[in-house]
Write a protein that holds these residues in place. Structure first.
Motif, short mmCIF file in Angstrom:
data_model
loop_
_atom_site.label_atom_id
_atom_site.label_comp_id
_atom_site.label_asym_id
_atom_site.label_seq_id
_atom_site.Cartn_x
_atom_site.Cartn_y
_atom_site.Cartn_z
N VAL A 107 -2.96 -4.55 -9.52
CA VAL A 107 -3.83 -4.31 -8.37
C VAL A 107 -4.26 -5.66 -7.81
O VAL A 107 -4.83 -6.49 -8.53
N PHE A 108 -3.97 -5.89 -6.55
CA PHE A 108 -4.39 -7.11 -5.88
C PHE A 108 -5.78 -6.93 -5.28
O PHE A 108 -6.64 -7.78 -5.42
N ARG A 109 -5.99 -5.83 -4.60
CA ARG A 109 -7.30 -5.53 -3.99
C ARG A 109 -7.50 -4.01 -4.02
O ARG A 109 -6.56 -3.24 -3.94
N GLU A 110 -8.76 -3.60 -4.10
CA GLU A 110 -9.11 -2.19 -4.00
C GLU A 110 -10.02 -2.01 -2.78
O GLU A 110 -10.87 -2.85 -2.52
N HIS A 111 -9.82 -0.92 -2.08
CA HIS A 111 -10.63 -0.62 -0.90
C HIS A 111 -11.29 0.75 -1.12
O HIS A 111 -10.61 1.77 -1.12
N VAL A 144 0.90 -1.14 0.00
CA VAL A 144 0.00 0.00 0.00
C VAL A 144 0.95 1.19 0.00
O VAL A 144 1.47 1.58 1.05
N PRO A 145 1.22 1.73 -1.21
CA PRO A 145 2.19 2.83 -1.29
C PRO A 145 1.74 4.05 -0.49
O PRO A 145 0.54 4.34 -0.39
N GLY A 146 2.71 4.76 0.03
CA GLY A 146 2.40 5.95 0.82
C GLY A 146 1.78 5.56 2.14
O GLY A 146 2.04 4.48 2.68
N MET A 147 0.93 6.41 2.65
CA MET A 147 0.30 6.16 3.95
C MET A 147 -1.15 6.66 3.90
O MET A 147 -1.51 7.64 4.56
N PRO A 148 -2.01 5.99 3.11
CA PRO A 148 -3.39 6.47 2.98
C PRO A 148 -4.15 6.44 4.31
O PRO A 148 -4.04 5.49 5.09
N HIS A 149 -4.95 7.47 4.53
CA HIS A 149 -5.81 7.52 5.72
C HIS A 149 -6.83 6.39 5.63
O HIS A 149 -7.37 6.10 4.57
N GLY A 150 -7.07 5.73 6.77
CA GLY A 150 -8.07 4.67 6.84
C GLY A 150 -7.48 3.27 6.73
O GLY A 150 -8.14 2.30 7.07
N THR A 151 -6.23 3.16 6.28
CA THR A 151 -5.60 1.85 6.22
C THR A 151 -5.29 1.39 7.65
O THR A 151 -5.22 2.22 8.56
N PRO A 152 -5.10 0.09 7.86
CA PRO A 152 -4.78 -0.38 9.21
C PRO A 152 -3.52 0.33 9.75
O PRO A 152 -2.49 0.36 9.10
N GLY A 153 -3.67 0.95 10.89
CA GLY A 153 -2.58 1.71 11.49
C GLY A 153 -2.68 3.19 11.18
O GLY A 153 -2.03 4.01 11.83
N MET A 154 -3.48 3.54 10.20
CA MET A 154 -3.67 4.95 9.80
C MET A 154 -5.12 5.37 9.99
O MET A 154 -5.67 6.11 9.18
N GLU A 155 -5.74 4.89 11.05
CA GLU A 155 -7.13 5.24 11.33
C GLU A 155 -7.17 6.64 11.94
O GLU A 155 -6.96 6.81 13.13
N THR A 156 -7.43 7.61 11.08
CA THR A 156 -7.41 9.01 11.52
C THR A 156 -8.81 9.62 11.55
O THR A 156 -8.95 10.80 11.86
N GLY A 157 -9.82 8.83 11.18
CA GLY A 157 -11.17 9.38 11.06
C GLY A 157 -11.53 9.61 9.61
O GLY A 157 -12.70 9.64 9.24
N ARG A 158 -10.56 9.80 8.78
CA ARG A 158 -10.76 9.96 7.33
C ARG A 158 -10.47 8.62 6.67
O ARG A 158 -9.58 7.89 7.10
N LYS A 159 -11.20 8.29 5.62
CA LYS A 159 -10.98 7.03 4.91
C LYS A 159 -10.79 7.30 3.43
O LYS A 159 -11.76 7.55 2.70
N ASP A 160 -9.55 7.26 3.00
CA ASP A 160 -9.24 7.42 1.58
C ASP A 160 -9.40 6.08 0.87
O ASP A 160 -9.14 5.02 1.44
N ASP A 161 -9.82 6.12 -0.40
CA ASP A 161 -9.80 4.92 -1.22
C ASP A 161 -8.33 4.56 -1.43
O ASP A 161 -7.48 5.45 -1.55
N TYR A 162 -8.03 3.26 -1.47
CA TYR A 162 -6.64 2.85 -1.73
C TYR A 162 -6.60 1.48 -2.38
O TYR A 162 -7.60 0.76 -2.39
N GLN A 163 -5.46 1.17 -2.93
CA GLN A 163 -5.23 -0.12 -3.58
C GLN A 163 -4.08 -0.85 -2.90
O GLN A 163 -3.13 -0.23 -2.44
N VAL A 164 -4.20 -2.18 -2.88
CA VAL A 164 -3.10 -3.03 -2.47
C VAL A 164 -2.51 -3.54 -3.78
O VAL A 164 -3.21 -4.13 -4.60
N ILE A 165 -1.23 -3.27 -3.97
CA ILE A 165 -0.55 -3.58 -5.24
C ILE A 165 0.37 -4.78 -5.05
O ILE A 165 1.17 -4.82 -4.11
#
Length: 170
Positions: free
Chosen positions: A163-167, A132-153
Motif C-alpha cells: 500500500v502506497f497511500r490510503e484514501h 488503483v485497481p478497479g474503478m472506485p467511486h470518488g477517485t479522480p475521474g470517477m466523481e459520481t457523488g459517492r466516495k468509496d475508501d480506496y488504496q493506491v498500491i
C-alpha cells in the motif's frame, strides 16, 4: 595597403572578440537559468502518456485531472489495452480501465495526481508502478457523488504489492 590590412585585421579581431564575449555571456546565462528552470519544469510538469479506450469518459476525466495538476499529457487511444498492460507487466489484480507511463513507471487506473508526484519524489525500491485497481467511486475521474475508501498500491514486476497511500473519508 598595409594600413588597410591593419584596419581590416583590427576590425575582424574586434568582431571576433565581441562575438566571443557575447557567446560566453549567453552560455553562462544558459547554464545557470535553464538548468534550474528545466529541472523545476520536469518536476512540476511530468510528461505522462495515457493509453485508453476512445469510448471511456472516466479515462478522459482522469486525463483532465492530470492536466489540471500540471502534467504534460499525451493520449494514445487503443482498443487493445490488454496488450499494453501485458507489455508493461501490470498484474491482473492491479488492472483498471487505462494504463499510463511516465518513463518506465506504470500508472494503472485512477491514481490521484498528488500520489503520482509523491511517488516520483520518493520512489519505492523494486517497484514498477502504482495502481488503483478497479474503478472506485470518488477517485479522480470517477466523481459520481459517492466516495468509496480506496488504496493506491505500489507493485513490482514479480507481483509483490504494498500500500502506497490510503484514501478514507476524503
Amino acid at each position: 595597403m598595409k594600413m588597410k590590412k591593419l584596419t581590416l585585421s583590427a576590425g575582424v579581431a574586434g568582431i571576433v572578440l565581441t562575438a566571443g564575449a557575447t557567446t560566453l555571456a549567453l552560455q553562462a546565462k544558459e547554464s545557470v537559468e535553464p538548468a534550474s528552470s528545466q529541472a523545476s519544469d520536469s518536476a512540476a510538469n511530468p510528461a505522462i502518456t495515457i493509453y485508453k479506450s476512445p469510448n471511456c469518459g472516466c479515462c478522459q476525466s482522469w486525463v483532465e485531472h492530470l492536466d489540471a495538476h500540471g502534467f504534460e499529457t499525451t493520449i494514445v487511444e487503443t482498443d487493445n489495452l490488454n496488450a499494453v498492460k501485458q507489455e508493461h507487466d501490470v498484474p491482473r489484480d492491479m488492472a483498471s480501465c487505462h494504463t499510463a507511463l511516465i518513463g518506465d513507471l506504470v500508472i494503472e487506473g485512477h491514481v490521484p495526481a498528488s500520489d503520482i508526484v509523491a511517488y516520483l519524489e520518493k520512489p519505492q525500491f523494486n517497484t514498477i508502478g502504482l495502481s488503483v485497481p478497479g474503478m472506485p467511486h470518488g477517485t479522480p475521474g470517477m466523481e459520481t457523488g459517492r466516495k468509496d475508501d480506496y488504496q493506491v498500491i505500489a507493485f513490482s514486476a514479480n507481483g509483490q504489492q504494498s500500500v502506497f497511500r490510503e484514501h478514507k473519508d476524503y
